[in-house]
Design a protein around this motif. Structure first.
Motif, PDB file in Angstrom:
ATOM      1  N   ALA A  47      79.832   7.271   3.900  1.00 24.46           N
ATOM      2  CA  ALA A  47      80.232   8.681   3.824  1.00 24.46           C
ATOM      3  C   ALA A  47      81.659   8.810   4.340  1.00 24.46           C
ATOM      4  O   ALA A  47      81.979   8.321   5.426  1.00 24.46           O
ATOM      5  N   LEU A  48      82.509   9.435   3.550  1.00 21.49           N
ATOM      6  CA  LEU A  48      83.904   9.671   3.919  1.00 21.49           C
ATOM      7  C   LEU A  48      84.015  11.142   4.297  1.00 21.49           C
ATOM      8  O   LEU A  48      83.929  12.025   3.442  1.00 21.49           O
ATOM      9  N   LEU A  49      84.167  11.415   5.605  1.00 28.10           N
ATOM     10  CA  LEU A  49      84.062  12.785   6.127  1.00 28.10           C
ATOM     11  C   LEU A  49      85.381  13.303   6.681  1.00 28.10           C
ATOM     12  O   LEU A  49      86.067  12.607   7.427  1.00 28.10           O
ATOM     13  N   ASP A  50      85.683  14.555   6.354  1.00 26.68           N
ATOM     14  CA  ASP A  50      86.747  15.266   7.047  1.00 26.68           C
ATOM     15  C   ASP A  50      86.247  15.586   8.459  1.00 26.68           C
ATOM     16  O   ASP A  50      85.051  15.729   8.686  1.00 26.68           O
ATOM     17  N   VAL A  51      87.160  15.686   9.413  1.00 31.75           N
ATOM     18  CA  VAL A  51      86.759  16.002  10.780  1.00 31.75           C
ATOM     19  C   VAL A  51      86.513  17.501  10.939  1.00 31.75           C
ATOM     20  O   VAL A  51      85.501  17.926  11.495  1.00 31.75           O
ATOM     21  N   ARG A  52      87.430  18.313  10.449  1.00 32.97           N
ATOM     22  CA  ARG A  52      87.342  19.760  10.662  1.00 32.97           C
ATOM     23  C   ARG A  52      86.789  20.437   9.416  1.00 32.97           C
ATOM     24  O   ARG A  52      87.434  20.475   8.374  1.00 32.97           O
TER      25      ARG A  52
END
Length: 212
Positions: A47-52
């Motif tokens: 999973a490639l996730l943005d932090v905000r």
């Protein structure tokens, strides 16, 4: 799975990943809560996730994703390379981070490396993150000291280099080992320390005074 609240960012990342025949984008999500729901219903390897993000940020989502019965590896995305949220996400179980201006080929490489069970942290970035937000080693609990004592001297050597951000190949060269031997040592270290990935092992090493 690509997780970002910006639709255009998701599309751009999907276009980048679609150029590699070994990577398939199986899902997209607009926030962490949606990502967790998707991962519960279908197999996601990375999973490639943005932090905000709204509703559920990348840190909380990482924690939930890594707690699933079939947890995906997690790479977090950030605009800032010294964002405290990134450190928190790594501590929550992420295997690495990328900046949003990372070159496309490096994004592909990072996902491949993480899918193989390694961490994708540039050595200097790994040291800056750990040093900035983990400068003062906390006191280990009795249980943690017991786990550290399980390590052999050779495993401590491997862990010290791992904590510096070295790859398996770099550790093998430094210690005069085969890379397959290093992989076996790393697997044993993670098991002995009862941590989920290389980043958490590196943080443990800092607390235990094993890092260089």
């Amino acid at each position: 799975m690509i997780v970002d609240d910006d639709h255009l960012v998701r599309l751009a990342l999907a276009d980048i990943l679609d150029t590699d025949p070994g990577i398939t984008v199986v899902a997209q999500a607009g926030d962490g809560a949606e990502a967790v729901e998707v991962a519960r219903s279908r197999q996601v390897d990375v999973a490639l996730l943005d932090v905000r993000m709204p509703r559920m940020d990348g840190i909380t989502a990482t924690r939930h994703l890594r707690a699933l019965p079939r947890p995906p590896q997690v790479v977090v995305l950030t605009t800032f390379d010294l964002d405290q949220y990134v450190y928190d996400a790594l501590a929550a179980g992420a295997s690495g981070f990328l900046l949003k201006d990372t070159e496309p080929e490096e994004i592909v490489k990072a996902l491949r490396v993480v899918a193989e069970g390694q961490a994708m942290l540039h050595p200097s970035a790994a040291r800056r993150l750990i040093d900035r937000y983990h400068r003062t080693a906390r006191t280990l609990t009795a249980a943690e000291r017991s786990r550290a004592d399980r390590l052999t001297p050779r495993e401590r050597d491997v862990l010290a280099l791992l904590a510096d951000g070295a790859s398996n190949a770099e550790i093998a060269t430094t210690l005069g080992m085969r890379e397959s031997t290093v992989k076996a040592h790393v697997s044993r270290i993670l098991s002995a320390l009862e941590v989920g990935n290389r980043v958490q092992a590196a943080l443990f090493a800092r607390d235990a005074g094993i890092a260089h």
